[in-house]
Write a protein that holds these residues in place. Structure first.
Motif, PDB file in Angstrom:
ATOM      1  N   THR B  37       0.863  -1.180   0.000  1.00 25.08           N
ATOM      2  CA  THR B  37       0.000   0.000   0.000  1.00 25.08           C
ATOM      3  C   THR B  37       0.901   1.232   0.000  1.00 25.08           C
ATOM      4  O   THR B  37       2.110   1.115   0.086  1.00 25.08           O
ATOM      5  CB  THR B  37      -0.893   0.034   1.253  1.00 25.08           C
ATOM      6  OG1 THR B  37      -0.051   0.054   2.402  1.00 25.08           O
ATOM      7  CG2 THR B  37      -1.802  -1.166   1.313  1.00 25.08           C
ATOM      8  N   GLY B  38       0.291   2.387  -0.095  1.00 24.98           N
ATOM      9  CA  GLY B  38       1.072   3.620  -0.067  1.00 24.98           C
ATOM     10  C   GLY B  38       1.518   4.047  -1.442  1.00 24.98           C
ATOM     11  O   GLY B  38       1.075   3.489  -2.447  1.00 24.98           O
ATOM     12  N   SER B  41       2.439   1.559  -4.230  1.00 24.02           N
ATOM     13  CA  SER B  41       1.584   0.378  -4.266  1.00 24.02           C
ATOM     14  C   SER B  41       1.488  -0.228  -5.661  1.00 24.02           C
ATOM     15  O   SER B  41       1.295  -1.421  -5.797  1.00 24.02           O
ATOM     16  CB  SER B  41       0.194   0.728  -3.767  1.00 24.02           C
ATOM     17  OG  SER B  41      -0.324   1.785  -4.525  1.00 24.02           O
ATOM     18  N   PHE B  42       1.692   0.607  -6.700  1.00 26.01           N
ATOM     19  CA  PHE B  42       1.621   0.054  -8.054  1.00 26.01           C
ATOM     20  C   PHE B  42       2.800  -0.870  -8.320  1.00 26.01           C
ATOM     21  O   PHE B  42       2.779  -1.660  -9.248  1.00 26.01           O
ATOM     22  CB  PHE B  42       1.575   1.179  -9.084  1.00 26.01           C
ATOM     23  CG  PHE B  42       2.848   1.929  -9.131  1.00 26.01           C
ATOM     24  CD1 PHE B  42       3.104   2.892  -8.199  1.00 26.01           C
ATOM     25  CD2 PHE B  42       3.809   1.608 -10.061  1.00 26.01           C
ATOM     26  CE1 PHE B  42       4.304   3.540  -8.186  1.00 26.01           C
ATOM     27  CE2 PHE B  42       5.014   2.266 -10.066  1.00 26.01           C
ATOM     28  CZ  PHE B  42       5.260   3.235  -9.126  1.00 26.01           C
ATOM     29  N   ALA B  45       2.018  -3.938  -4.887  1.00 27.68           N
ATOM     30  CA  ALA B  45       0.833  -4.790  -4.967  1.00 27.68           C
ATOM     31  C   ALA B  45       0.994  -5.909  -6.001  1.00 27.68           C
ATOM     32  O   ALA B  45       0.793  -7.077  -5.663  1.00 27.68           O
ATOM     33  CB  ALA B  45      -0.400  -3.945  -5.244  1.00 27.68           C
ATOM     34  N   PRO B  46       1.391  -5.602  -7.247  1.00 23.63           N
ATOM     35  CA  PRO B  46       1.597  -6.723  -8.183  1.00 23.63           C
ATOM     36  C   PRO B  46       2.739  -7.645  -7.762  1.00 23.63           C
ATOM     37  O   PRO B  46       2.697  -8.854  -8.042  1.00 23.63           O
ATOM     38  CB  PRO B  46       1.914  -6.046  -9.520  1.00 23.63           C
ATOM     39  CG  PRO B  46       2.176  -4.629  -9.236  1.00 23.63           C
ATOM     40  CD  PRO B  46       1.534  -4.294  -7.921  1.00 23.63           C
ATOM     41  N   LYS B  49       1.252  -9.957  -5.108  1.00 21.34           N
ATOM     42  CA  LYS B  49       0.328 -10.906  -5.739  1.00 21.34           C
ATOM     43  C   LYS B  49       1.102 -11.975  -6.504  1.00 21.34           C
ATOM     44  O   LYS B  49       0.774 -13.168  -6.449  1.00 21.34           O
ATOM     45  CB  LYS B  49      -0.605 -10.166  -6.711  1.00 21.34           C
ATOM     46  CG  LYS B  49      -1.714  -9.416  -6.007  1.00 21.34           C
ATOM     47  CD  LYS B  49      -2.527  -8.614  -7.003  1.00 21.34           C
ATOM     48  CE  LYS B  49      -3.558  -7.768  -6.300  1.00 21.34           C
ATOM     49  NZ  LYS B  49      -4.094  -6.714  -7.172  1.00 21.34           N
ATOM     50  N   GLN B 256      -2.345   0.901 -16.730  1.00 24.00           N
ATOM     51  CA  GLN B 256      -3.335   1.816 -16.140  1.00 24.00           C
ATOM     52  C   GLN B 256      -2.997   3.277 -16.409  1.00 24.00           C
ATOM     53  O   GLN B 256      -3.886   4.111 -16.497  1.00 24.00           O
ATOM     54  CB  GLN B 256      -3.503   1.572 -14.640  1.00 24.00           C
ATOM     55  CG  GLN B 256      -2.266   1.792 -13.820  1.00 24.00           C
ATOM     56  CD  GLN B 256      -2.588   1.826 -12.328  1.00 24.00           C
ATOM     57  OE1 GLN B 256      -3.203   2.734 -11.823  1.00 24.00           O
ATOM     58  NE2 GLN B 256      -2.157   0.798 -11.607  1.00 24.00           N
TER      59      GLN B 256
END
Lengths: 296, 395
Positions: B37-38, B41-42, B45-46, B49, B256
């Motif tokens: 997060t934060g 995070s981009f 996060a991946p 995951k 994105q």
């Protein structure tokens, strides 16, 4: 430096200013009725934008925005009822700390619901590359939308506070809560209403600025800091002043980029804020007498 | 009232106990410090995951050398302070076999010494060159070098006849590292920087910044950032009619940002790993099969587009697994196995480690990409020509 570029800087400043001021307006309403700064205002902006983006995949744009505003208003009401309504005579400091807590809570909730992805509504008119050219100066149509909607909000708020019963009752609570209570005004209902209103305005702001600035679970904070600066600069509680102060600050920032490295842009705005607080704490357009009536 | 409170407390305790993972016997503990997060995070996060997906897959197949992997992910929120305390916790309390991450260069530099002291293998997912230069015995990194990205861009500029540029970067570790490399490498590539500006990472609009570039009559714009600002900058440039080729860093390799920028993103040129264009690679390309599988697995499992950043974590874990398979579960031997690993095909490229090179990727691990109709595509000579001719027509 030719005149065309000078005006391009001015237009850039107006863009910044329009974003700051539409966020700043939301701060004023809760301040007017409760005398506190709602530090979760930026999160209302973020939730409005996020909800609208989500709804936009199911509904056409105007309906998505309308629904997002309504949903955020309901969220605002719930937040007030759950966290603030039952407090007996809370001190200003306590209220402020509570709103900071709410802002963290909302941010984390948004992260949980929407993830960390960056989103944005489509441009209301045209696309991300379209711009209106006025004598060689380019401006995105979305900026005009932001300015237009700010103007509509300011006029509507002034009418609401001057001519409607709930509006007048809210103002009564603002100037003297005990006296208002003695006259039969439910102060706690008015505070709930002020949260609903500012959540709605915040959400609308989030929708209009999201094509320009994008929205992410934590984008509320950044917008709120500038909105807060502008609200103080104009004089807390005065929406018209917030718009004027926003445009002044935006243009000053933009012109500072012309002559100085960009990195100093925020130094300019914070210096102006500090200077203002030292010299004229009631704000550019605020009156001293009105400010002295407030607790904070 | 008191009894009610006691019950609430009791229920919480039970939930907390039930949620705590039961340590499985004889597992290989792998720690990961990622900015899930934060602001980063981009990246985080991946990465998180990807690790979860891979570990689940590896364990289902019986683990590595018969031992299952126990993955401990710590979310640092891209804060160096948190990264430091998590690194200490993982090394001293959890006694992990190796640490994957952190996601950002700033955090990695803060814990480089801690990993070295704790004799724990650190496979960083951050890009800055300082992580592996000077070489630390236990510290490796999987993303390509900033330096290589900059050189790739400059070479492309040379092909397009560009020599006078404007540089925008954000005030983050990533932006700063890129800016330094651009300033350092520009003279030797015959590039002059006319305008060089740093903006705030939370910038909501950059019209004035791009106006300054327009006033400076630059031939091209390089933007070095990882925030939404990289979408904002291209939009603003097109809105004010700054019709020059726009170059971005490898931070742009996340679809994105293209979606966010809409039609403004078309024609942006940037270096990136081949993951984003896996479909268009020739059949015999060594990375093709691996990239296609990772992309398909990730996208079916998480219902979101794959990004190169998750790939950095993929490479880190698979390099570790490969080394354990080869050298067993002795930390020192595994470290040695990573250092001597050659020809390892990962998502970022083909890794050839050596005691002097703890990154192992060469410049050809980058491909110049562009955006075409909202999708990533390999930059062809024709595409580059088109963007080159456009601004000249105006003048």
């Amino acid at each position: 430096m030719n005149i065309e570029l000078f005006f391009q800087y001015i237009v850039a400043g107006i863009t910044y200013g329009a974003i700051y001021s539409i966020v700043a307006i939301g701060f004023n309403i809760i301040y007017n009725t409760t005398g506190i700064i709602n530090f979760a205002q930026g999160e209302f902006v973020m939730i409005g934008g996020m909800t609208a983006v989500t709804l936009h995949s199911f509904f056409p744009l105007p309906y998505a925005i309308l629904l997002a505003v309504i949903i955020t208003m309901i969220a605002g009401a719930l937040i007030e009822i759950i966290f603030i309504r039952w407090l007996v005579n809370p001190s200003v400091l306590r209220m402020i700390i509570i709103t900071i807590g709410i802002s963290i809570l909302l941010r984390e909730a948004a992260l949980y619901i929407w993830g960390e992805k960056v989103r944005g509504l489509p441009y209301f008119t045209g696309t991300s590359v379209s711009s209106l050219s006025i004598g060689g100066v380019h401006v995105s149509p979305q900026v005009l939308w932001v300015i237009g909607i700010s103007a509509v909000i300011v006029v509507a708020l002034n009418l609401f506070f001057s001519y409607t019963m709930p509006g007048r009752q809210m103002r009564a609570c603002a100037s003297n809560r005990d006296a208002a209570r003695l006259c039969g005004v439910s102060a706690s209902n008015m505070i709930t209403l002020s949260f609903v209103l500012s959540a709605g305005i915040g959400a609308l702001a989030g929708c209009v600025v999201s094509p320009i600035t994008y929205v992410q679970y934590e984008s509320g904070t950044g917008l709120a800091i500038k909105g807060f600066t502008v609200a103080i600069l104009g004089g807390l509680g005065n929406s018209m002043a917030a718009v004027a102060a926003g445009l002044i600050l935006g243009i000053l920032e933009s012109l500072s980029i012309w002559v100085m490295p960009t990195a100093y842009k925020d130094v300019i705005s914070i210096s102006i804020l500090l200077l203002m607080l030292f010299v004229k704490p009631s704000g550019l357009f605020g009156s001293k007498e009105a400010a002295s009536l407030k607790e904070f | 009232m008191k009894i009610a409170r006691f019950f609430v407390l009791a229920v919480f305790l039970i939930i907390a106990l039930a949620a705590a993972p039961v340590p499985a016997a004889d597992t290989i503990k792998v720690g990961a410090i990622l900015g899930v997060t934060g602001p980063a995070s981009f990246l985080g996060a991946p990465e998180a995951k990807t690790l979860e997906m891979l570990v689940e897959d590896i364990n289902k197949k019986g683990g590595v050398k018969g031992r299952k992997i126990e993955l401990i992910i710590k979310d640092s929120g891209a804060s160096p302070e948190k990264a430091i305390s998590f690194a200490k916790q993982l090394i001293e309390e959890e006694k992990v076999f190796a640490i994957i991450g952190p996601s950002t260069s700033g955090e990695t530099m803060k814990i480089k010494g801690i990993a070295e002291e704790g004799k724990t293998i650190l496979l960083s997912c951050a890009a800055a060159e300082v992580i592996v230069n000077p070489v630390a015995k236990y510290v490796f990194k999987t993303p390509q070098m900033d330096k290589h990205a900059v050189i790739k861009i400059f070479e492309q500029m040379k092909k397009m006849g560009i020599s006078k540029i404007g540089v925008l970067s954000s005030n983050t570790g990533f932006g700063k590292a890129g800016k330094e490399q651009i300033e350092k490498l520009a003279p030797e590539h015959g590039i002059t920087i006319l305008v060089n500006e740093v903006y705030d990472k939370a910038a909501s609009d950059l019209t004035a910044e791009v106006t300054k570039l327009k006033a400076g009559n630059v031939q091209a714009l390089i933007n070095w950032s990882i925030e939404p600002a990289q979408s904002i900058v291209i939009k603003n440039a097109k809105q004010i009619g700054l019709d020059v080729p726009i170059f971005q860093s490898h931070g742009f390799g996340n679809i994105q940002y293209v979606q966010a920028a809409g039609p403004a993103a078309d024609g942006v040129i940037f270096p990136a790993g081949r993951l984003l264009v896996a479909e268009t690679l020739p059949k015999n390309h060594p990375q093709k099969a691996l990239l296609a599988k990772y992309k398909k697995d990730y996208e079916t499992k998480f219902k979101e587009d794959v990004s190169t950043f998750g790939g950095h974590a993929y490479d880190a874990l698979m390099i570790l697994v490969k080394a354990i398979e080869k050298a067993g579960t002795d930390k020192e031997k595994v470290r040695g196995a990573i250092e001597t690993m050659k020809g390892f095909v990962g998502t970022g490229g083909v890794f050839n480690f050596s005691p002097e090179d703890h990154n192992g990727l060469a410049m050809d691990s980058f491909e110049m990409l562009t955006v075409k109709d909202g999708k990533f595509a390999v930059l062809t000579a024709a595409g580059a020509m088109k963007t080159e001719i456009a601004p000249k027509k105006k003048k």
